[in-house]
Design a protein around this motif. Structure first.
Motif, PDB file in Angstrom:
ATOM      1  N   ILE A 428      42.053  -7.413  14.394  1.00 59.11           N
ATOM      2  CA  ILE A 428      40.756  -6.733  14.474  1.00 59.11           C
ATOM      3  C   ILE A 428      40.862  -5.327  13.905  1.00 59.11           C
ATOM      4  CG2 ILE A 428      39.002  -5.877  16.072  1.00 59.11           C
ATOM      5  CD1 ILE A 428      39.659  -8.228  17.898  1.00 59.11           C
ATOM      6  N   SER A 429      41.952  -4.641  14.216  1.00 63.89           N
ATOM      7  CA  SER A 429      42.130  -3.280  13.710  1.00 63.89           C
ATOM      8  C   SER A 429      42.224  -3.265  12.191  1.00 63.89           C
ATOM      9  CB  SER A 429      43.388  -2.658  14.333  1.00 63.89           C
ATOM     10  OG  SER A 429      43.284  -2.582  15.731  1.00 63.89           O
ATOM     11  N   SER A 430      42.949  -4.244  11.634  1.00 68.08           N
ATOM     12  CA  SER A 430      43.075  -4.297  10.166  1.00 68.08           C
ATOM     13  C   SER A 430      41.719  -4.546   9.512  1.00 68.08           C
ATOM     14  CB  SER A 430      44.070  -5.386   9.771  1.00 68.08           C
ATOM     15  OG  SER A 430      45.348  -5.113  10.299  1.00 68.08           O
ATOM     16  N   ILE A 431      40.942  -5.471  10.082  1.00 64.29           N
ATOM     17  CA  ILE A 431      39.633  -5.777   9.500  1.00 64.29           C
ATOM     18  C   ILE A 431      38.717  -4.556   9.585  1.00 64.29           C
ATOM     19  CG2 ILE A 431      37.560  -7.193   9.806  1.00 64.29           C
ATOM     20  CD1 ILE A 431      39.396  -9.445  10.768  1.00 64.29           C
ATOM     21  N   ILE A 432      38.730  -3.864  10.730  1.00 66.92           N
ATOM     22  CA  ILE A 432      37.892  -2.666  10.890  1.00 66.92           C
ATOM     23  C   ILE A 432      38.317  -1.591   9.894  1.00 66.92           C
ATOM     24  CG2 ILE A 432      37.310  -0.777  12.469  1.00 66.92           C
ATOM     25  CD1 ILE A 432      37.447  -2.778  14.752  1.00 66.92           C
ATOM     26  N   GLY A 433      39.638  -1.454   9.676  1.00 65.83           N
ATOM     27  CA  GLY A 433      40.109  -0.469   8.705  1.00 65.83           C
ATOM     28  C   GLY A 433      39.638  -0.779   7.296  1.00 65.83           C
ATOM     29  N   LEU A 434      39.665  -2.060   6.909  1.00 67.71           N
ATOM     30  CA  LEU A 434      39.199  -2.443   5.570  1.00 67.71           C
ATOM     31  C   LEU A 434      37.688  -2.236   5.438  1.00 67.71           C
ATOM     32  CD1 LEU A 434      41.311  -5.697   5.085  1.00 67.71           C
ATOM     33  CD2 LEU A 434      41.651  -3.496   3.941  1.00 67.71           C
ATOM     34  N   MET A 435      36.950  -2.523   6.511  1.00 70.76           N
ATOM     35  CA  MET A 435      35.506  -2.303   6.471  1.00 70.76           C
ATOM     36  C   MET A 435      35.206  -0.813   6.326  1.00 70.76           C
ATOM     37  SD  MET A 435      34.328  -4.986   9.487  1.00 70.76           S
ATOM     38  CE  MET A 435      32.635  -4.397   9.446  1.00 70.76           C
TER      39      MET A 435
END
Length: 493
Positions: A428-435
């Protein structure tokens, strides 16, 4: 008491002792008309005492001078030598405009001092001792003898200020008492306010005490409204071992740690990786307002008896932590003295405890509550409240269930999942960072991605990085000279 502790305590008491002539309680220049004070003329001390203190009346101010300046720029002030009169007005030597400005300034400064420091420093000084530091000295010193706590109250009808007495205790001039005792061996009488006590009787006793000094006089009806503070001398007296029971300071670990040897490092109650829910049962946690993990650690360290310093910038929850510490100490049957340099800090914690329903465990000993009448009323109210039965304690079983349920959700987010070995929280953290970087979702098949572990993802990322670097060198495929060389099925048409 050890010698080191005695020396440190004596040094601390010397720093608190202010008996020099810079202290307005030792010397007041009543001829200075620009000082932040107000001389009262044509009045008698006993009569003002009767009106303000005994009858509780409000007294107005009367300007006896003129606001018109002489050719040399000096304002015309009323002389203090006229016959005293008896009325409900305090006569001053200033003109009307100067008096209004002076009262406004005194009221503002008095209110500011009380809001910031939590104590009243506005007094009506009654009776002045005119004394000299040496028999041949040409400098005449003047020091107030009786300090009546007062306050300036706005008169809504006249838009001016009235003077009324506060319910605080009457005060003697403690620094002057100490100065005369040290330098001249003179013991000024103490003030024992009773129903028959009058300033005149006390000033007569002062005259008897200083009668052996040549050229010393007591101005019995001299009065001045101004700021006087002797809080440091009160602390000086509190730290005198003679005012404590014999042996009270010997073997006191807190006093010895503060003034002599310091404190040994306490073993921390919690380790860096300890989970609080594994160490603390909900039934043992006493918190009346919300607290995070770091605040809970501080609260439990204090409950365990540790000596510590908590520091942090504004807004990090220090007042909330203090509130919970006081509530937990009361629950554990302990008594807490909470002190602060600013009154605002006391008010914030008191308001939080009151909103939490713990007003009955709080006794205010500052500001307007620091007088005998208010103290007695508050004690009476608390005793009456104690007659009511307390509500039963809540069952902590439901709290344990809620805690375990939340911890289970946390475990689902943070425990690694096979076969990748990655926790959902990391994904989830990785996806939020990419967003947050504005990256578009990849247009690739999702089949098999869940089987990629960290090593496989790193290898794929490396291959993609090499491809991007190669494309940067060769340029766009549409512009490459060999584009279409692999198309073997071309037709002439």
């Amino acid at each position: 008491m050890t010698q080191a502790l005695t020396r440190t305590l004596d040094a601390a008491r010397r720093k608190l002792l202010e008996t020099g002539t810079r202290n307005r309680l030792i010397h007041v220049n009543r001829d200075n008309q620009r000082a932040n004070c107000l001389n009262i003329i044509h009045e008698r001390s006993d009569e003002i005492w009767r009106l303000l203190r005994l009858q509780g009346k409000r007294m107005r101010f009367r300007a006896m001078g003129s606001d018109t300046a002489t050719p040399d720029g000096v304002l015309l002030l009323a002389a203090p030598g006229a016959e005293a009169v008896t009325d409900s007005q305090l006569e001053t030597p200033l003109g009307p405009e100067a008096l209004a400005r002076r009262l406004l300034r005194l009221s503002h400064d008095a209110r500011t001092a009380e809001e910031e420091q939590g104590l009243n420093v506005l007094y009506l000084a009654m009776g002045f001792l005119r004394w000299r530091e040496a028999p041949g000295s040409q400098v005449l010193r003047e020091a107030p003898l009786i300090l009546l706590p007062v306050q300036l109250v706005r008169n809504e009808r006249s838009s001016t200020f009235d003077l009324c007495a506060r319910e605080d205790d009457l005060a003697a001039n403690l620094p002057l008492q100490e100065r005369l005792r040290q330098d001249f061996g003179i013991h000024l009488p103490e003030i024992d306010e009773t129903e028959t006590w009058t300033p005149g009787d006390y000033l007569t006793r002062v005259e008897e005490a200083v009668s052996g000094q040549r050229d010393w006089q007591v101005d019995r009806d001299g009065m001045q409204l101004g700021f006087f503070s002797f809080a440091k001398l009160l602390m000086h007296r509190d730290l005198d071992p003679a005012n404590w029971p014999e042996g009270a300071f010997d073997g006191n670990p807190l006093l010895d740690g503060l003034l002599a040897r310091g404190f040994a490092g306490d073993a921390p109650l919690f380790g860096d990786r300890d989970r609080l829910d594994d160490r603390l049962d909900p039934a043992q946690i006493i918190q009346v307002i919300d607290a995070d993990a770091s605040q809970t650690k501080v609260i439990e360290e204090v409950r365990a008896g540790a000596s510590l310093v908590v520091q942090g910038p504004p807004g990090t929850g220090k007042s909330q932590t203090i509130t919970n510490i006081i509530a937990a100490a009361a629950h554990d049957g302990k008594t807490v003295l909470f002190v602060a340099e600013k009154m605002a800090a006391l008010s914030v914690v008191h308001d939080r405890l009151t909103r939490a329903g713990l007003r009955d465990i709080c006794l205010e000993l500052h500001s307007r509550s620091a007088n005998k009448k208010a103290l007695a009323q508050e004690l009476g109210r608390t005793l009456m409240a104690g007659a009511h039965a307390l509500p039963p304690a809540a069952d902590p079983a439901r709290l344990r269930q809620t805690r375990d349920r939340l911890n289970a959700i946390t475990a689902l987010l943070h425990d690694p999942l096979p076969p990748s070995g990655e926790p959902p929280f990391a994904a989830i953290s990785s996806i939020i960072g990419l967003m947050g970087q504005g990256a578009r979702p990849p247009a690739i098949p999702l089949a098999g991605l869940k089987a990629l572990d960290a090593a496989a993802r790193a290898e794929a990322q490396g291959a993609i990085a090499r491809f991007v670097a190669a494309r940067a060198r060769t340029g766009p495929p549409e512009a490459h000279p060999f584009r279409g060389a692999g198309a073997l099925d071309l037709q002439p048409t």
